[in-house]
Design a protein around this motif. Sequence first.
Motif, PDB file in Angstrom:
ATOM      1  N   LEU A   1       1.191  -1.417   0.161  1.00 41.68           N
ATOM      2  CA  LEU A   1      -0.006  -0.224  -0.054  1.00 41.68           C
ATOM      3  C   LEU A   1       0.732   1.128  -0.046  1.00 41.68           C
ATOM      4  O   LEU A   1       1.449   1.929   1.162  1.00 41.68           O
ATOM      5  N   SER A   2       1.150   1.568  -1.575  1.00 41.74           N
ATOM      6  CA  SER A   2       1.638   2.850  -1.498  1.00 41.74           C
ATOM      7  C   SER A   2       0.865   4.256  -0.590  1.00 41.74           C
ATOM      8  O   SER A   2      -0.389   4.179  -0.605  1.00 41.74           O
ATOM      9  N   PRO A   3       1.728   5.258  -0.549  1.00 45.47           N
ATOM     10  CA  PRO A   3       0.827   6.228  -0.156  1.00 45.47           C
ATOM     11  C   PRO A   3       0.324   7.087  -0.814  1.00 45.47           C
ATOM     12  O   PRO A   3      -0.154   8.387  -1.188  1.00 45.47           O
ATOM     13  N   GLU A   4       0.927   7.101  -1.952  1.00 43.01           N
ATOM     14  CA  GLU A   4      -0.048   7.836  -3.408  1.00 43.01           C
ATOM     15  C   GLU A   4      -1.247   7.558  -3.751  1.00 43.01           C
ATOM     16  O   GLU A   4      -1.905   6.870  -2.842  1.00 43.01           O
ATOM     17  N   ARG A   5      -2.043   8.456  -4.345  1.00 40.76           N
ATOM     18  CA  ARG A   5      -3.099   8.816  -4.277  1.00 40.76           C
ATOM     19  C   ARG A   5      -3.659   7.222  -5.238  1.00 40.76           C
ATOM     20  O   ARG A   5      -3.041   7.044  -6.150  1.00 40.76           O
ATOM     21  N   PHE A   6      -4.977   7.478  -4.504  1.00 39.94           N
ATOM     22  CA  PHE A   6      -6.112   6.151  -5.229  1.00 39.94           C
ATOM     23  C   PHE A   6      -6.617   6.698  -5.107  1.00 39.94           C
ATOM     24  O   PHE A   6      -7.940   7.284  -4.546  1.00 39.94           O
ATOM     25  N   GLY A   7      -7.705   6.052  -6.070  1.00 37.63           N
ATOM     26  CA  GLY A   7      -9.058   6.386  -6.582  1.00 37.63           C
ATOM     27  C   GLY A   7      -9.936   4.613  -6.164  1.00 37.63           C
ATOM     28  O   GLY A   7      -9.525   3.105  -5.374  1.00 37.63           O
ATOM     29  N   LEU A   8     -11.597   5.274  -6.337  1.00 40.56           N
ATOM     30  CA  LEU A   8     -12.438   3.234  -5.960  1.00 40.56           C
ATOM     31  C   LEU A   8     -11.965   2.528  -6.871  1.00 40.56           C
ATOM     32  O   LEU A   8     -12.037   1.496  -6.484  1.00 40.56           O
ATOM     33  N   SER A   9     -11.152   2.369  -7.557  1.00 40.17           N
ATOM     34  CA  SER A   9     -11.023   1.014  -8.378  1.00 40.17           C
ATOM     35  C   SER A   9      -8.981   0.895  -8.395  1.00 40.17           C
ATOM     36  O   SER A   9      -8.843  -0.762  -8.818  1.00 40.17           O
ATOM     37  N   ASP A  10      -9.218   1.238  -7.030  1.00 37.71           N
ATOM     38  CA  ASP A  10      -7.455   0.945  -6.808  1.00 37.71           C
ATOM     39  C   ASP A  10      -8.105  -0.796  -6.608  1.00 37.71           C
ATOM     40  O   ASP A  10      -9.113  -1.067  -5.868  1.00 37.71           O
ATOM     41  N   PRO A  11      -6.676  -1.543  -6.612  1.00 40.92           N
ATOM     42  CA  PRO A  11      -6.515  -3.289  -6.929  1.00 40.92           C
ATOM     43  C   PRO A  11      -6.940  -2.998  -5.212  1.00 40.92           C
ATOM     44  O   PRO A  11      -6.790  -4.512  -4.689  1.00 40.92           O
ATOM     45  N   CYS A  12      -6.063  -3.171  -5.122  1.00 35.01           N
ATOM     46  CA  CYS A  12      -5.861  -2.763  -3.144  1.00 35.01           C
ATOM     47  C   CYS A  12      -7.190  -1.686  -2.734  1.00 35.01           C
ATOM     48  O   CYS A  12      -6.587  -1.921  -1.043  1.00 35.01           O
ATOM     49  N   PHE A  13      -7.638  -2.032  -2.779  1.00 35.40           N
ATOM     50  CA  PHE A  13      -8.856  -1.209  -2.334  1.00 35.40           C
ATOM     51  C   PHE A  13      -9.272  -1.326  -1.161  1.00 35.40           C
ATOM     52  O   PHE A  13      -9.554  -1.532   0.285  1.00 35.40           O
ATOM     53  N   GLU A  14      -9.637  -2.823  -0.943  1.00 33.53           N
ATOM     54  CA  GLU A  14     -10.128  -3.504   0.220  1.00 33.53           C
ATOM     55  C   GLU A  14      -8.826  -3.685   1.090  1.00 33.53           C
ATOM     56  O   GLU A  14      -9.044  -3.452   2.827  1.00 33.53           O
ATOM     57  N   LEU A  15      -7.858  -3.933   0.710  1.00 36.39           N
ATOM     58  CA  LEU A  15      -6.614  -4.149   1.975  1.00 36.39           C
ATOM     59  C   LEU A  15      -6.369  -2.141   2.623  1.00 36.39           C
ATOM     60  O   LEU A  15      -6.915  -1.923   3.671  1.00 36.39           O
ATOM     61  N   ARG A  16      -7.044  -1.944   1.969  1.00 36.23           N
ATOM     62  CA  ARG A  16      -6.493   0.009   2.260  1.00 36.23           C
ATOM     63  C   ARG A  16      -8.100   0.517   3.036  1.00 36.23           C
ATOM     64  O   ARG A  16      -7.772   1.062   4.642  1.00 36.23           O
TER      65      ARG A  16
END
Length: 467
Positions: free
Chosen positions: A302-317
């Motif tokens: 999980l990088s600190p970069e900006r992410f959206g709702l389609s992020d593949p790591c959404f559940e982890l985040r």
Amino acid sequence: MSVVIPAHGGQDKLDLTLAALAAQTYPAHLMEVLVVDDGSRPPIRLPEIRPAGTRLVRVEDGWGISNAVNTGAKAADGEIIQRLDSDMVACREHIEALARWHHVTDYLVTIGMKKFVEPPHVTPEQVFRAGHLGELFDLGTAVPSSTEATIAKTDGLRKSRNPYHVCTGPTFALPREVFHAVGGLDPSVIRGEDTEFSYRLAMHGVVFVPDMEAQAVHLGLPSQHRDRERAVRAVEPYLAHRIPLRRDLRKDRGRRWLVPYVEIVLDVTDTSESVVRQAVAAALDGKLQDVVVTLVGPWSRLSPERFGLSDPCFELRLMRDLFGNDERIRLIDEAAPTPAPTPFRYRGPVDVPLHRATLERMIESVQKDLTGVLVVDLPDGRTARLERTSALGRACLLTSPGDDLDEVIAATHGVRHEPPDRFWPAPTQPEPVTIPAPPPAAPVPLAVEPAAETSLLRRLKSALRPN
């Protein structure tokens, strides 16, 4: 052998301790003695009668017995660390008796015996020349420690459920590597430091071996004899927080302790947040509250970069944001080989939430015979397991990377399989409730006003008169 002696004053008694070590049967060229001066005023000096390899080490930072022992251990050159107090006189065979076991294997802690005596007027010269302790001290009136009685009752610790209990006196020996592997003594533990250290050794997987030939006397009675009630109370907070097996010290409801009783490890990789939320809620809401939950997953991705709702790591985040600030939940990429110093670890499928009674019943089961691992065979072919930390630690000491730990644990502590029914009991069906019919109502008498009653009687009499 490196004999580490922490000292804070008490020069006269230390002189006797060193005189006894100078007369040991253990080869002098294989033994060094480190006297650690813990801020004595006046400073400790080395007496004339002492072992040839004696060094004086001054404590530069910190204070206390634990800190002094750690200072000596860091300066030691020997393969074996021998812990000895500065007010003890050891018999001639003491060091040899404890050292010989370490030729057998490298994961032993050997324990010496001691008795308490009122210090008589003896000189270092007399101690050095004495053939045995009975020439110097009246052993018939000596106060024995509880160590020997416990060892006798448990068949030399073979039947002891918690053998670390007897490793509380200031005479024991262990490999230097083991000493440092468990972190040495804890300087923040002001009282009961030897007990707390021995508990961590037990979780590391060592074998405690008492040797009755390693006799010694302690010059003066212990503090417990002067004020036992206060001495016990003074040590209780340290042990309550750090030794979860002391369940008698953790009776306060709703408390959180420094070292938990059970670590619950759940692999949450490729798992939805809703499933994990249910599993965590069940783990923290069981009858056994003295737990910590470890969620294993690729958190480092999980990088600190900006992410959206389609992020593949959404559940982890989502899980990280949900659980990351809860002190009872840990997020790690990979579980440690053992959960030490926590005494038990549960591992099971994240989508099989714990029943409220699961952990309590699993621990009750393994504590009956001290089983190393309890494996519960789930209906779908998967398993859940409760692991005893001391058994895991022993297996790690006896195996190489890639070896099957359960095979070793089966030989040292035992591995037992059981069905899930007792640990995940089916919900009880409520018994049908029959509502009884109400009893028939009693006839209610008609209430008649007095005036109306008089009028009614007149009409009846009039109707009954003959024409």
